[in-house]
Write a protein that holds these residues in place. Sequence first.
Motif, PDB file in Angstrom:
ATOM      1  N   VAL A  16     118.822  67.326 115.681  1.00  0.00           N
ATOM      2  CA  VAL A  16     117.389  67.119 115.446  1.00  0.00           C
ATOM      3  C   VAL A  16     117.105  66.419 114.127  1.00  0.00           C
ATOM      4  O   VAL A  16     116.382  65.419 114.083  1.00  0.00           O
ATOM      5  N   ASP A  17     117.648  66.926 113.037  1.00  0.00           N
ATOM      6  CA  ASP A  17     117.356  66.371 111.713  1.00  0.00           C
ATOM      7  C   ASP A  17     118.077  65.035 111.539  1.00  0.00           C
ATOM      8  O   ASP A  17     119.307  64.975 111.591  1.00  0.00           O
ATOM      9  N   PRO A  18     117.350  63.938 111.320  1.00  0.00           N
ATOM     10  CA  PRO A  18     117.997  62.616 111.234  1.00  0.00           C
ATOM     11  C   PRO A  18     118.955  62.478 110.051  1.00  0.00           C
ATOM     12  O   PRO A  18     119.968  61.786 110.155  1.00  0.00           O
ATOM     13  N   ILE A  19     118.649  63.133 108.937  1.00  0.00           N
ATOM     14  CA  ILE A  19     119.532  63.045 107.769  1.00  0.00           C
ATOM     15  C   ILE A  19     120.836  63.791 108.042  1.00  0.00           C
ATOM     16  O   ILE A  19     121.934  63.283 107.776  1.00  0.00           O
ATOM     17  N   ILE A  20     120.714  64.994 108.590  1.00  0.00           N
ATOM     18  CA  ILE A  20     121.902  65.779 108.940  1.00  0.00           C
ATOM     19  C   ILE A  20     122.721  65.039 109.991  1.00  0.00           C
ATOM     20  O   ILE A  20     123.953  64.971 109.918  1.00  0.00           O
ATOM     21  N   ARG A  21     122.022  64.464 110.973  1.00  0.00           N
ATOM     22  CA  ARG A  21     122.707  63.732 112.038  1.00  0.00           C
ATOM     23  C   ARG A  21     123.540  62.591 111.467  1.00  0.00           C
ATOM     24  O   ARG A  21     124.704  62.399 111.833  1.00  0.00           O
ATOM     25  N   GLU A  22     122.954  61.843 110.542  1.00  0.00           N
ATOM     26  CA  GLU A  22     123.665  60.707 109.952  1.00  0.00           C
ATOM     27  C   GLU A  22     124.888  61.171 109.164  1.00  0.00           C
ATOM     28  O   GLU A  22     125.962  60.563 109.251  1.00  0.00           O
ATOM     29  N   LEU A  23     124.743  62.261 108.411  1.00  0.00           N
ATOM     30  CA  LEU A  23     125.865  62.770 107.621  1.00  0.00           C
ATOM     31  C   LEU A  23     126.999  63.252 108.522  1.00  0.00           C
ATOM     32  O   LEU A  23     128.179  63.005 108.249  1.00  0.00           O
ATOM     33  N   VAL A  24     126.645  63.956 109.595  1.00  0.00           N
ATOM     34  CA  VAL A  24     127.662  64.456 110.528  1.00  0.00           C
ATOM     35  C   VAL A  24     128.382  63.289 111.199  1.00  0.00           C
ATOM     36  O   VAL A  24     129.616  63.278 111.315  1.00  0.00           O
ATOM     37  N   GLN A  25     127.617  62.299 111.632  1.00  0.00           N
ATOM     38  CA  GLN A  25     128.226  61.159 112.320  1.00  0.00           C
ATOM     39  C   GLN A  25     129.095  60.330 111.378  1.00  0.00           C
ATOM     40  O   GLN A  25     130.171  59.863 111.769  1.00  0.00           O
ATOM     41  N   GLN A  26     128.660  60.166 110.138  1.00  0.00           N
ATOM     42  CA  GLN A  26     129.471  59.430 109.169  1.00  0.00           C
ATOM     43  C   GLN A  26     130.784  60.157 108.893  1.00  0.00           C
ATOM     44  O   GLN A  26     131.849  59.532 108.827  1.00  0.00           O
ATOM     45  N   GLN A  27     130.699  61.481 108.742  1.00  0.00           N
ATOM     46  CA  GLN A  27     131.914  62.257 108.487  1.00  0.00           C
ATOM     47  C   GLN A  27     132.851  62.217 109.691  1.00  0.00           C
ATOM     48  O   GLN A  27     134.075  62.120 109.532  1.00  0.00           O
ATOM     49  N   PHE A  28     132.278  62.272 110.889  1.00  0.00           N
ATOM     50  CA  PHE A  28     133.105  62.229 112.094  1.00  0.00           C
ATOM     51  C   PHE A  28     133.826  60.885 112.205  1.00  0.00           C
ATOM     52  O   PHE A  28     135.000  60.829 112.602  1.00  0.00           O
ATOM     53  N   GLU A  29     133.142  59.805 111.839  1.00  0.00           N
ATOM     54  CA  GLU A  29     133.778  58.488 111.876  1.00  0.00           C
ATOM     55  C   GLU A  29     134.944  58.429 110.893  1.00  0.00           C
ATOM     56  O   GLU A  29     135.994  57.843 111.190  1.00  0.00           O
ATOM     57  N   ARG A  30     134.771  59.044 109.717  1.00  0.00           N
ATOM     58  CA  ARG A  30     135.869  59.070 108.743  1.00  0.00           C
ATOM     59  C   ARG A  30     137.048  59.876 109.286  1.00  0.00           C
ATOM     60  O   ARG A  30     138.211  59.487 109.135  1.00  0.00           O
TER      61      ARG A  30
END
Length: 231
Positions: A16-30
């Motif tokens: 739901v939270d766009p900021i949290i979503r972006e952080l999770v997705q960036q970390q997953f890509e790493r």
Amino acid sequence: MLHKLSLTEVTGDKIVDPIIRELVQQQFERLKGTGLKDPAKAFADPGNHPYLTTKKGGLIPIHKVRLAVDVKPKTVGKGHRERFVAPTGGSNHHTAIIAKLDAAGNEVKWEQKLVPRLEAYQRLRDRKQSGKGESDIIQRDWGKDFRFKFFLMPNDCVEMDDASGQRQVYRVCSISQTPSWNEIQFIEQNDARKIGEARSSWNRVNSIDSLRKRKALKVRVTPLGEIVPDE
């Protein structure tokens, strides 16, 4: 918990939270760059979880997220008590462990039938309305092709083989299920560590049939420390 998210939930727009979503997705890509392409493995270690940075430079780890879900609420109560509710994560009442039988009546596989708290409430309501009382909401008859073994709720105890083949008593910490996986989180009865510290492949059961292979038996521990069979 991040390690329980599906690939679609991590990479899509379910968080739901766009900021949290972006952080999770960036970390997953790493983490994918290191070979961890499954969220369950990528986020199994809390040290791999992303974090928020405060204005003062502090770090706040992200261990849980809120997900947008598509559910159909059910009506509970009547009159002024009527309300609409839907099951949520962590709202499971119990799970029934049942054995699938072959033509000769031999047990070939164990499965679980998870019962959300809402369904348990509806069973209780139906029993009251039918005049059967409140004594039991556990379904024990699953047809001729199955045999009921026992039911489990958080804090119930199970005796089964450990990694060395020795019998060990485990306590149920949580029971979860999604369309793609099952999980019962146990902890050794004499282990005082937090769940996150004690988590291992032997106390986190993802295959219900592994309970059969480990000769699982539901037990209870008496005040005198005796281990006796339970249902």
